[in-house]
Scaffold this active site. Structure first.
Site, PDB file in Angstrom:
ATOM      1  N   CYS A   1       6.695   0.419   2.555  1.00  0.00           N
ATOM      2  CA  CYS A   1       8.057   0.031   2.941  1.00  0.00           C
ATOM      3  C   CYS A   1       8.634   1.033   3.940  1.00  0.00           C
ATOM      4  O   CYS A   1       8.699   2.236   3.661  1.00  0.00           O
ATOM      5  CB  CYS A   1       8.949  -0.055   1.708  1.00  0.00           C
ATOM      6  SG  CYS A   1      10.674  -0.458   2.094  1.00  0.00           S
TER       7      CYS A   1
ATOM      8  N   TYR B   1      11.248  -9.940  10.507  1.00  0.00           N
ATOM      9  CA  TYR B   1      10.885  -9.384   9.207  1.00  0.00           C
ATOM     10  C   TYR B   1      10.306 -10.463   8.308  1.00  0.00           C
ATOM     11  O   TYR B   1       9.280 -10.259   7.639  1.00  0.00           O
ATOM     12  CB  TYR B   1      12.116  -8.748   8.561  1.00  0.00           C
ATOM     13  CG  TYR B   1      11.861  -8.156   7.202  1.00  0.00           C
ATOM     14  CD1 TYR B   1      11.087  -7.003   7.054  1.00  0.00           C
ATOM     15  CD2 TYR B   1      12.388  -8.742   6.050  1.00  0.00           C
ATOM     16  CE1 TYR B   1      10.845  -6.457   5.800  1.00  0.00           C
ATOM     17  CE2 TYR B   1      12.160  -8.205   4.795  1.00  0.00           C
ATOM     18  CZ  TYR B   1      11.381  -7.057   4.679  1.00  0.00           C
ATOM     19  OH  TYR B   1      11.145  -6.518   3.443  1.00  0.00           O
TER      20      TYR B   1
ATOM     21  N   GLU C   1       4.443  -2.694   8.468  1.00  0.00           N
ATOM     22  CA  GLU C   1       5.740  -2.049   8.669  1.00  0.00           C
ATOM     23  C   GLU C   1       5.474  -0.619   9.142  1.00  0.00           C
ATOM     24  O   GLU C   1       4.764   0.132   8.481  1.00  0.00           O
ATOM     25  CB  GLU C   1       6.553  -2.044   7.375  1.00  0.00           C
ATOM     26  CG  GLU C   1       6.936  -3.427   6.911  1.00  0.00           C
ATOM     27  CD  GLU C   1       7.904  -3.410   5.737  1.00  0.00           C
ATOM     28  OE1 GLU C   1       8.493  -2.343   5.460  1.00  0.00           O
ATOM     29  OE2 GLU C   1       8.060  -4.468   5.098  1.00  0.00           O
TER      30      GLU C   1
ATOM     31  N   ASP D   1       4.480  -2.758  -3.818  1.00  0.00           N
ATOM     32  CA  ASP D   1       4.647  -3.553  -2.603  1.00  0.00           C
ATOM     33  C   ASP D   1       3.265  -4.004  -2.131  1.00  0.00           C
ATOM     34  O   ASP D   1       2.413  -3.178  -1.804  1.00  0.00           O
ATOM     35  CB  ASP D   1       5.316  -2.727  -1.502  1.00  0.00           C
ATOM     36  CG  ASP D   1       6.751  -2.360  -1.844  1.00  0.00           C
ATOM     37  OD1 ASP D   1       7.428  -3.173  -2.504  1.00  0.00           O
ATOM     38  OD2 ASP D   1       7.189  -1.267  -1.461  1.00  0.00           O
TER      39      ASP D   1
ATOM     40  N   TYR E   1       2.116  -3.781   4.211  1.00  0.00           N
ATOM     41  CA  TYR E   1       2.295  -2.486   3.550  1.00  0.00           C
ATOM     42  C   TYR E   1       1.062  -1.593   3.682  1.00  0.00           C
ATOM     43  O   TYR E   1       0.973  -0.563   3.006  1.00  0.00           O
ATOM     44  CB  TYR E   1       2.626  -2.697   2.074  1.00  0.00           C
ATOM     45  CG  TYR E   1       3.932  -3.431   1.853  1.00  0.00           C
ATOM     46  CD1 TYR E   1       5.145  -2.889   2.281  1.00  0.00           C
ATOM     47  CD2 TYR E   1       3.957  -4.681   1.240  1.00  0.00           C
ATOM     48  CE1 TYR E   1       6.337  -3.561   2.096  1.00  0.00           C
ATOM     49  CE2 TYR E   1       5.152  -5.363   1.051  1.00  0.00           C
ATOM     50  CZ  TYR E   1       6.335  -4.796   1.485  1.00  0.00           C
ATOM     51  OH  TYR E   1       7.519  -5.465   1.299  1.00  0.00           O
TER      52      TYR E   1
ATOM     53  N   CYS F   1      13.564   2.535  -2.404  1.00  0.00           N
ATOM     54  CA  CYS F   1      12.627   3.433  -1.719  1.00  0.00           C
ATOM     55  C   CYS F   1      11.359   3.506  -2.549  1.00  0.00           C
ATOM     56  O   CYS F   1      11.377   4.058  -3.652  1.00  0.00           O
ATOM     57  CB  CYS F   1      13.214   4.828  -1.533  1.00  0.00           C
ATOM     58  SG  CYS F   1      12.046   6.010  -0.806  1.00  0.00           S
TER      59      CYS F   1
ATOM     60  N   CYS G   1      -2.020  18.267   1.692  1.00  0.00           N
ATOM     61  CA  CYS G   1      -2.900  18.093   2.842  1.00  0.00           C
ATOM     62  C   CYS G   1      -3.049  19.421   3.575  1.00  0.00           C
ATOM     63  O   CYS G   1      -2.056  20.070   3.898  1.00  0.00           O
ATOM     64  CB  CYS G   1      -2.334  17.044   3.791  1.00  0.00           C
ATOM     65  SG  CYS G   1      -3.324  16.798   5.274  1.00  0.00           S
TER      66      CYS G   1
END
Length: 221
Positions: A57, A88, A100, A135, A140, A204, A213
């Site tokens: 998202c 969208y 997205e 999602d 996604y 969110c 990382c």
């Protein structure tokens, strides 16, 4: 098309010949960046660069990047597919092929691409294929779209480093992030831009693997 066929298509890229036709007219943001007032569409300051990042998202993903020192502007939209100037709603059908994406405009003298990629890897799960958490669908999928072959090499090297980090943490899943040179980005509708600044309590879905990382640890912000 049956319901089950439509459901399956959401988890696989459409054939270009089957993609929605789209339209000739682009969606153009009508307002400046809600947080910092900079233009979303440019022209951007001399020396800035851009990268497109897909992390699920785009609402939550964009908020992460507009807060970073060295980021001039962010915008959300659609990239990596076939349909020109999609909406969208069209992207959510899985029949445009787009994911997205967040457009990040940054000053490489302040924040490096390696550092942006470190933030990218650590703030979502890049091993989930056509989904991110709850999602689900092609829109996604995890993606990095860069502007040059040199940046492509940096992105691929960062993927290798994060794959090694996941393995070292005992996570056997393989990174599915799509990485390629791409210069086509379609802006999303105005209400999506900087959505979580306009709607602080909004949805969110961003969440990482919990694995750090190693890319960019000694560079940039």
């Amino acid at each position: 098309m049956s319901f089950m066929t439509m459901l399956t298509k959401k988890f696989a890229m459409p054939d270009p010949a089957e993609a929605l036709p789209g339209r000739a007219d682009a969606i153009e943001p009508s307002e400046a960046h809600f947080v910092n007032g900079h233009s979303l569409t440019g022209p951007y300051p001399d020396g800035t660069k851009t990268v497109l990042l897909g992390m699920g998202c785009f609402w939550g993903a964009e908020r992460i990047f507009w807060q970073l020192p060295g980021v001039h502007a962010t915008a959300v939209g659609y990239a990596g597919g076939f349909t020109p100037n999609p909406t969208y709603h069209e992207t959510c059908t899985g029949r445009t092929g787009h994911t997205e994406a967040v457009l990040v405009v940054y000053d490489p003298e302040t924040v490096t691409l390696e550092t942006l990629l470190k933030v990218f890897w650590e703030n979502h799960d890049p091993t989930q294929g056509m989904r991110q958490g709850n999602d689900t669908g092609t829109q996604y999928r995890s993606a990095i779209y860069v502007a040059s072959d040199d940046e492509l090499e940096i992105a691929e090297r960062s993927r290798g480093a994060y794959q090694d980090a996941l393995k070292g943490a005992g996570i056997a899943s393989t990174i599915t992030t799509e990485i390629k040179v791409l210069d086509q980005f379609y802006f999303a509708e105005d209400y999506h831009q900087q959505y979580l600044a306009k709607n602080p309590g909004g949805y969110c879905g961003i969440g990482g693997t919990g694995v750090a990382c190693p890319v960019g640890l000694h560079q940039g912000a």
